[in-house]
Design a protein around this motif. Structure first.
Motif, PDB file in Angstrom:
ATOM      1  N   TYR A 157       0.815  -1.210   0.000  1.00 36.29           N
ATOM      2  CA  TYR A 157       0.000   0.000   0.000  1.00 36.29           C
ATOM      3  C   TYR A 157       0.854   1.267   0.000  1.00 36.29           C
ATOM      4  O   TYR A 157       0.455   2.292  -0.561  1.00 36.29           O
ATOM      5  N   LYS A 158       2.010   1.236   0.612  1.00 38.35           N
ATOM      6  CA  LYS A 158       2.873   2.413   0.607  1.00 38.35           C
ATOM      7  C   LYS A 158       3.357   2.710  -0.808  1.00 38.35           C
ATOM      8  O   LYS A 158       3.419   3.863  -1.232  1.00 38.35           O
ATOM      9  N   GLN A 159       3.689   1.663  -1.532  1.00 38.75           N
ATOM     10  CA  GLN A 159       4.115   1.847  -2.916  1.00 38.75           C
ATOM     11  C   GLN A 159       2.961   2.343  -3.780  1.00 38.75           C
ATOM     12  O   GLN A 159       3.138   3.218  -4.640  1.00 38.75           O
ATOM     13  N   MET A 160       1.771   1.807  -3.526  1.00 37.99           N
ATOM     14  CA  MET A 160       0.593   2.259  -4.262  1.00 37.99           C
ATOM     15  C   MET A 160       0.292   3.722  -3.968  1.00 37.99           C
ATOM     16  O   MET A 160      -0.098   4.479  -4.857  1.00 37.99           O
ATOM     17  N   MET A 161       0.490   4.146  -2.728  1.00 36.15           N
ATOM     18  CA  MET A 161       0.230   5.530  -2.356  1.00 36.15           C
ATOM     19  C   MET A 161       1.214   6.476  -3.046  1.00 36.15           C
ATOM     20  O   MET A 161       0.824   7.556  -3.513  1.00 36.15           O
ATOM     21  N   VAL A 162       2.476   6.076  -3.131  1.00 36.67           N
ATOM     22  CA  VAL A 162       3.469   6.896  -3.827  1.00 36.67           C
ATOM     23  C   VAL A 162       3.065   7.075  -5.282  1.00 36.67           C
ATOM     24  O   VAL A 162       3.163   8.174  -5.852  1.00 36.67           O
ATOM     25  N   ARG A 163       2.603   6.007  -5.874  1.00 36.69           N
ATOM     26  CA  ARG A 163       2.177   6.060  -7.277  1.00 36.69           C
ATOM     27  C   ARG A 163       0.953   6.957  -7.438  1.00 36.69           C
ATOM     28  O   ARG A 163       0.875   7.761  -8.375  1.00 36.69           O
ATOM     29  N   ASP A 164       0.000   6.834  -6.535  1.00 45.66           N
ATOM     30  CA  ASP A 164      -1.193   7.679  -6.591  1.00 45.66           C
ATOM     31  C   ASP A 164      -0.845   9.144  -6.373  1.00 45.66           C
ATOM     32  O   ASP A 164      -1.408  10.031  -7.019  1.00 45.66           O
ATOM     33  N   GLU A 165       0.092   9.425  -5.454  1.00 38.25           N
ATOM     34  CA  GLU A 165       0.474  10.815  -5.189  1.00 38.25           C
ATOM     35  C   GLU A 165       1.116  11.437  -6.429  1.00 38.25           C
ATOM     36  O   GLU A 165       0.866  12.604  -6.761  1.00 38.25           O
ATOM     37  N   ARG A 166       1.944  10.681  -7.099  1.00 33.84           N
ATOM     38  CA  ARG A 166       2.573  11.179  -8.332  1.00 33.84           C
ATOM     39  C   ARG A 166       1.517  11.517  -9.373  1.00 33.84           C
ATOM     40  O   ARG A 166       1.567  12.568 -10.034  1.00 33.84           O
ATOM     41  N   ARG A 167       0.510  10.645  -9.508  1.00 31.64           N
ATOM     42  CA  ARG A 167      -0.547  10.894 -10.482  1.00 31.64           C
ATOM     43  C   ARG A 167      -1.422  12.077 -10.051  1.00 31.64           C
ATOM     44  O   ARG A 167      -1.845  12.886 -10.891  1.00 31.64           O
ATOM     45  N   PHE A 168      -1.710  12.179  -8.763  1.00 29.77           N
ATOM     46  CA  PHE A 168      -2.512  13.290  -8.246  1.00 29.77           C
ATOM     47  C   PHE A 168      -1.824  14.619  -8.552  1.00 29.77           C
ATOM     48  O   PHE A 168      -2.469  15.580  -8.986  1.00 29.77           O
ATOM     49  N   LYS A 169      -0.503  14.675  -8.326  1.00 33.47           N
ATOM     50  CA  LYS A 169       0.246  15.903  -8.594  1.00 33.47           C
ATOM     51  C   LYS A 169       0.237  16.236 -10.081  1.00 33.47           C
ATOM     52  O   LYS A 169       0.219  17.419 -10.454  1.00 33.47           O
ATOM     53  N   MET A 170       0.261  15.229 -10.922  1.00 35.34           N
ATOM     54  CA  MET A 170       0.207  15.473 -12.356  1.00 35.34           C
ATOM     55  C   MET A 170      -1.160  16.024 -12.764  1.00 35.34           C
ATOM     56  O   MET A 170      -1.260  16.945 -13.595  1.00 35.34           O
ATOM     57  N   ALA A 171      -2.221  15.507 -12.172  1.00 34.91           N
ATOM     58  CA  ALA A 171      -3.577  15.970 -12.491  1.00 34.91           C
ATOM     59  C   ALA A 171      -3.837  17.366 -11.956  1.00 34.91           C
ATOM     60  O   ALA A 171      -4.616  18.135 -12.536  1.00 34.91           O
ATOM     61  N   ASP A 172      -3.176  17.707 -10.859  1.00 33.60           N
ATOM     62  CA  ASP A 172      -3.367  18.995 -10.174  1.00 33.60           C
ATOM     63  C   ASP A 172      -2.583  20.086 -10.908  1.00 33.60           C
ATOM     64  O   ASP A 172      -1.415  20.338 -10.622  1.00 33.60           O
TER      65      ASP A 172
END
Length: 323
Positions: A157-172
């Motif tokens: 889940y920590k790795q998944m969260m890092v991946r989601d954060e990267r995508r969130f920052k790209m969308a933002d």
């Protein structure tokens, strides 16, 4: 099994599906996994205006919304169409351009995506301010599971969260770590947004590139689609995919796909159906041939755009020029 266990299982399944949007369920040995994103057809109906305008109705409104107009009188259809025209006219100059029509058609065709975002919005917008911050998303999605250093379901889940954060920052787009509804839509459905396509390619390559050399070689490409499971004989479609890789995917013939080659594979430049339909609608409705439409020109051709009881199923409409 306890109710709490069921909730945990459901959320973990949701997490896996969301975080790995370009990943797919495990395939059986003879099944093909498809990572390619194609633009969907605007309608499953035949585009033949000589018979009916059903295709145009589906394209302009979306198939489900088009059905609702079939229940309206012509007067009601014209009234609702007039209100739609006001929405299409983005710059409020009193005209609808081909570009504005194209944008509207693309939006109408992706209604299911916006509905999906609406269904999830309240769950993540914890303070009900009409925005979703990264902290809100992270806490709702990962808060409970980050406390467990060794989950028994095999997910990191920590790795998944890092991946989601990267995508969130790209969308933002403005970088404030707070997503508007449009930015959150780009986060959940990155393949639908041009500025998110690089992250789709990056995530896909990370999924397939097992040796982490930054490329996808032939065996990695095939391995993502097909598992031998001890079988020495490959299905014909696997042999075809090997040929496709050599002949078409690996454009520079170096034995592997780089970022651009991967992008050409999973995000091909398809025929733009929305652009073609917008051009068609303008051509058919532009009475003074100035290249743009007034509300009056569109409403005059309401049967082309939206239909009504009078045009339902082509019963009263055989050819356009009969109206």
């Amino acid at each position: 099994m306890k109710a709490t266990d069921l909730i945990i299982m459901d959320l973990r399944q949701f997490l896996m599906c969301l975080s790995l949007c370009t990943a797919f369920a495990l395939s059986k040995p003879t099944e093909k996994k498809d990572r390619v994103h194609h633009e969907p057809q605007l309608s499953d109906k035949v585009h033949n205006d000589a018979q009916s305008f059903d295709y145009d109705h589906d394209a302009f409104l979306g198939a489900e919304e088009a059905k609702t107009f079939d229940q309206l009188t012509p007067e009601e259809s014209k009234e609702r169409l007039g209100m739609i025209v006001d929405k299409i006219d983005a710059d409020k100059d009193g005209f609808v351009t081909e570009g504005e029509l194209k944008s509207w058609i693309k939006h109408a065709q992706k209604k299911y995506i916006y509905d999906n975002v609406e269904n999830q919005w309240q769950e993540f917008d914890m303070n009900q301010d009409g925005l979703i911050s990264w902290d809100e998303y992270r806490n709702v999605t990962y808060g409970t599971y980050l406390d467990d250093p060794d989950p028994d379901d095999g997910f990191n889940y920590k790795q998944m969260m890092v991946r989601d954060e990267r995508r969130f920052k790209m969308a933002d787009k403005d970088g404030d770590l707070i997503a508007t509804k449009e930015e959150f839509t780009a986060f959940l459905h990155p393949e639908e947004y041009d500025y998110m396509k690089d992250i789709v390619v990056q995530e896909t390559m990370e999924d397939i590139d097992k040796n982490a050399d930054g490329f996808i070689d032939l065996e990695e490409y095939i391995g993502d689609m097909y598992s031998h499971d001890g079988n020495t004989d490959e299905p014909e479609w696997v042999k075809t995919e090997r040929e496709q890789f050599v002949e078409f995917r690996d454009k520079n013939r170096d034995g592997k796909m780089d970022k651009e080659e991967t992008k050409d594979w999973i995000l091909p430049s398809d025929y733009d159906h929305a652009e073609a339909e917008a051009r068609h609608l303008v051509y058919e409705s532009d009475q003074n041939k100035d290249g743009k439409l007034t509300k009056e020109e569109i409403v005059d051709k309401y049967d082309l755009f939206v239909g009504s009881q009078a045009t339902d199923f082509g019963e009263a409409l055989v050819r356009h020029d009969e109206f």
